[in-house]
Design an enzyme around this catalytic site. Structure first.
Site, PDB file in Angstrom:
ATOM      1  N   SER A 192     -31.950 -18.114  60.107  1.00  0.00           N
ATOM      2  CA  SER A 192     -31.807 -16.628  59.687  1.00  0.00           C
ATOM      3  C   SER A 192     -33.015 -16.332  59.168  1.00  0.00           C
ATOM      4  O   SER A 192     -33.423 -16.472  58.042  1.00  0.00           O
ATOM      5  CB  SER A 192     -30.733 -16.622  58.556  1.00  0.00           C
ATOM      6  OG  SER A 192     -29.465 -17.145  59.085  1.00  0.00           O
ATOM      7  N   LYS A 231     -31.909 -15.312  50.069  1.00  0.00           N
ATOM      8  CA  LYS A 231     -33.019 -15.016  51.144  1.00  0.00           C
ATOM      9  C   LYS A 231     -32.449 -13.796  52.066  1.00  0.00           C
ATOM     10  O   LYS A 231     -33.318 -12.923  52.603  1.00  0.00           O
ATOM     11  CB  LYS A 231     -33.387 -16.097  51.706  1.00  0.00           C
ATOM     12  CG  LYS A 231     -34.360 -16.227  53.099  1.00  0.00           C
ATOM     13  CD  LYS A 231     -33.585 -16.232  54.325  1.00  0.00           C
ATOM     14  CE  LYS A 231     -32.460 -17.506  54.482  1.00  0.00           C
ATOM     15  NZ  LYS A 231     -31.897 -17.838  55.908  1.00  0.00           N
ATOM     16  N   LYS A 243     -28.282 -10.422  61.551  1.00  0.00           N
ATOM     17  CA  LYS A 243     -27.775 -11.500  60.628  1.00  0.00           C
ATOM     18  C   LYS A 243     -28.065 -11.273  59.225  1.00  0.00           C
ATOM     19  O   LYS A 243     -27.088 -11.423  58.385  1.00  0.00           O
ATOM     20  CB  LYS A 243     -28.646 -12.833  61.166  1.00  0.00           C
ATOM     21  CG  LYS A 243     -28.287 -13.971  60.097  1.00  0.00           C
ATOM     22  CD  LYS A 243     -26.918 -14.502  60.210  1.00  0.00           C
ATOM     23  CE  LYS A 243     -26.519 -15.546  59.207  1.00  0.00           C
ATOM     24  NZ  LYS A 243     -25.097 -15.971  59.288  1.00  0.00           N
TER      25      LYS A 243
HETATM   26  P1  NDP Z   1     -30.214 -26.672  54.642  1.00  0.00           P
HETATM   27  O1  NDP Z   1     -30.944 -26.240  53.252  1.00  0.00           O
HETATM   28  O2  NDP Z   1     -28.899 -27.527  54.530  1.00  0.00           O
HETATM   29  O3  NDP Z   1     -31.406 -27.350  55.555  1.00  0.00           O
HETATM   30  C1  NDP Z   1     -32.606 -26.929  55.846  1.00  0.00           C
HETATM   31  C2  NDP Z   1     -33.242 -27.848  56.728  1.00  0.00           C
HETATM   32  O4  NDP Z   1     -34.741 -27.291  56.918  1.00  0.00           O
HETATM   33  C3  NDP Z   1     -33.234 -29.246  56.747  1.00  0.00           C
HETATM   34  O5  NDP Z   1     -33.370 -29.968  57.702  1.00  0.00           O
HETATM   35  C4  NDP Z   1     -34.680 -29.396  55.622  1.00  0.00           C
HETATM   36  O6  NDP Z   1     -35.442 -30.622  55.767  1.00  0.00           O
HETATM   37  C5  NDP Z   1     -35.543 -28.414  56.790  1.00  0.00           C
HETATM   38  N1  NDP Z   1     -36.514 -27.919  55.729  1.00  0.00           N
HETATM   39  C6  NDP Z   1     -36.709 -27.318  54.650  1.00  0.00           C
HETATM   40  N2  NDP Z   1     -37.983 -27.006  54.329  1.00  0.00           N
HETATM   41  C7  NDP Z   1     -38.710 -27.514  55.172  1.00  0.00           C
HETATM   42  C8  NDP Z   1     -40.089 -27.178  55.502  1.00  0.00           C
HETATM   43  N3  NDP Z   1     -40.911 -26.896  54.492  1.00  0.00           N
HETATM   44  N4  NDP Z   1     -40.665 -27.752  56.354  1.00  0.00           N
HETATM   45  C9  NDP Z   1     -39.866 -28.307  57.538  1.00  0.00           C
HETATM   46  N5  NDP Z   1     -38.416 -28.532  57.389  1.00  0.00           N
HETATM   47  C10 NDP Z   1     -38.047 -28.075  56.195  1.00  0.00           C
HETATM   48  O7  NDP Z   1     -29.811 -25.303  55.500  1.00  0.00           O
HETATM   49  P2  NDP Z   1     -28.914 -24.801  56.517  1.00  0.00           P
HETATM   50  O8  NDP Z   1     -28.690 -25.982  57.589  1.00  0.00           O
HETATM   51  O9  NDP Z   1     -27.578 -24.499  55.839  1.00  0.00           O
HETATM   52  O10 NDP Z   1     -29.675 -23.659  57.203  1.00  0.00           O
HETATM   53  C11 NDP Z   1     -30.575 -23.554  57.968  1.00  0.00           C
HETATM   54  C12 NDP Z   1     -30.700 -22.085  58.401  1.00  0.00           C
HETATM   55  O11 NDP Z   1     -29.592 -21.698  59.056  1.00  0.00           O
HETATM   56  C13 NDP Z   1     -31.000 -21.053  57.249  1.00  0.00           C
HETATM   57  O12 NDP Z   1     -31.868 -19.972  57.892  1.00  0.00           O
HETATM   58  C14 NDP Z   1     -29.682 -20.503  57.055  1.00  0.00           C
HETATM   59  O13 NDP Z   1     -29.692 -19.320  56.172  1.00  0.00           O
HETATM   60  C15 NDP Z   1     -28.900 -20.406  58.296  1.00  0.00           C
HETATM   61  N6  NDP Z   1     -27.627 -20.645  58.215  1.00  0.00           N
HETATM   62  C16 NDP Z   1     -26.723 -21.606  57.480  1.00  0.00           C
HETATM   63  C17 NDP Z   1     -25.410 -21.630  57.623  1.00  0.00           C
HETATM   64  C18 NDP Z   1     -24.405 -22.405  56.695  1.00  0.00           C
HETATM   65  O14 NDP Z   1     -23.318 -22.503  56.559  1.00  0.00           O
HETATM   66  N7  NDP Z   1     -25.180 -23.660  56.209  1.00  0.00           N
HETATM   67  C19 NDP Z   1     -24.453 -20.595  58.513  1.00  0.00           C
HETATM   68  C20 NDP Z   1     -25.597 -19.559  59.259  1.00  0.00           C
HETATM   69  C21 NDP Z   1     -26.762 -19.713  59.072  1.00  0.00           C
HETATM   70  P3  NDP Z   1     -35.061 -31.582  54.862  1.00  0.00           P
HETATM   71  O15 NDP Z   1     -33.857 -32.570  55.369  1.00  0.00           O
HETATM   72  O16 NDP Z   1     -36.366 -32.636  54.872  1.00  0.00           O
HETATM   73  O17 NDP Z   1     -34.742 -30.955  53.438  1.00  0.00           O
END
Ligand code: NDP
Length: 300
Positions: free
Chosen positions: A101, A245, A176
């Site tokens: 997102s 965010k 979104k």
């Molecule tokens: P999480 O916080 O659960 O996961 C984030 C992911 O990004 C992890 O794999 C993390 O790795 C990785 N990450 C974080 N920082 C970095 C970095 N600096 N460099 C590389 N990788 C990084 O987030 P979600 O999966 O919940 O969300 C992901 C996206 O989807 C977001 O934009 C969110 O707004 C969107 N979204 C989420 C929903 C939900 O229900 N959860 C629904 C709809 C959209 P690591 O494992 O190392 O921390």
């Protein structure tokens, strides 16, 4: 179905999305910042020869589609450069499908940078939550060239049910963000309303029963409050930090477009404060706890 896909970002929603691509006929490489997660994912899908890549470049090498699902567009942009970055692995003709997102301005910048190298980009944020991702029933809102969406459609259809072309690059991100700003408004306003009613002597369960048969209902009143607030369960499925965010992006879109948007700007401020108070791991619905703390009282 394409043969080679890289998926980067095995977070709360990325993991169940990627599972739909770990199927026969697809050569899938996964990368995650914390390598233990990609190694565990590959081991769990060893039957389909899923590969845990050591770096973004390694994941992207040979892939026809590269999917990213990271917290914000900033992390996606940061993954592009350097010897281990995505650009070091992506060949001309590859398509980057960003399911983050994200924010429109950064997506447009990424798209322009990739275009110089003959690499396509679409923003393809999702809604439907973790359950929607697990069931392969996400809504996917796409910004970018219609022909690129057409190319990505088989991949998106593996994860989503409703796939909508919203406009140029950034349009998916903008839509979104506005959707999630509405979610935030509904959570906050339902919280205020139920706290006021509780003090006025109306039980929250009674109030929700009536509201959910009336015109004030929303996904928050119908699902989130009965399942997560009244029960005090507050499961952690979508971090408050991420909703903060999203509302911030929506407020920025409104400002950029010179739309009078006091409600959106205030909601962004409230969720920024809730995020600051409750920290990085709190779930989005826990914003209600912040409101409860300010008011004194609990919705149960
Ligand atoms: P999480 O916080 O659960 O996961 C984030 C992911 O990004 C992890 O794999 C993390 O790795 C990785 N990450 C974080 N920082 C970095 C970095 N600096 N460099 C590389 N990788 C990084 O987030 P979600 O999966 O919940 O969300 C992901 C996206 O989807 C977001 O934009 C969110 O707004 C969107 N979204 C989420 C929903 C939900 O229900 N959860 C629904 C709809 C959209 P690591 O494992 O190392 O921390």
């Amino acid at each position: 179905m394409p043969t080679s896909i890289a998926f980067l970002g095995l977070g709360a929603i990325g993991t169940p999305m990627a599972r739909h691509l770990a199927i026969p006929g697809i050569s899938l490489a996964v990368w995650n910042r914390t390598a233990a997660k990609s190694v565990a994912f590959a081991a769990a899908h060893a039957a389909h020869a899923v590969r845990a890549a050591a770096t973004p470049a390694d994941a992207a090498r040979g892939a026809e589609f590269v999917l990213t699902c990271l917290p914000t567009s900033r992390e996606v942009e940061a993954l592009l450069d350097g010897p281990d970055g995505l650009l070091a692995g992506m060949a001309r003709g590859t398509l980057l499908v960003d399911c983050t997102s994200g924010d429109p301005a950064t997506s447009q910048r990424i798209a322009a940078k990739l275009a110089e190298r003959g690499i396509g980009f679409i923003d393809a944020p999702v809604s439907g939550g973790v359950v929607g991702a697990e069931n392969g029933r996400l809504t996917i809102m796409v910004g970018g060239d219609a022909a690129l969406l057409e190319r990505a459609l088989p991949v998106l259809k593996a994860m989503g049910e409703k796939i909508v072309h919203c406009g140029a690059v950034g349009a998916g991100d903008a839509l979104k963000a506005v959707n999630n700003a509405l979610l935030a408004v509904h959570i906050w306003s339902a919280g205020e309303g139920l706290l006021a009613l509780a003090r006025a002597g109306v039980k929250p369960s009674v109030a929700l029963d009536v509201i959910n048969a009336s015109s004030g209902r929303s996904n928050s009143s119908m699902n989130l409050f009965p399942e997560r607030v009244l029960t005090r369960a507050f499961p952690r499925t979508f971090r408050l930090a991420l909703l903060d965010k999203d509302v911030g992006i929506a407020a920025q879109v409104a400002r950029d477009q010179k739309v009078t948007s006091p409600l959106m700007q205030l909601t962004a401020e409230l969720f920024r404060a809730a995020h600051a108070a409750l920290g990085e791991e709190a779930d989005h619905v826990e914003a209600v706890k912040y409101l409860e703390q300010m008011t004194g009282g609990e919705i149960r």
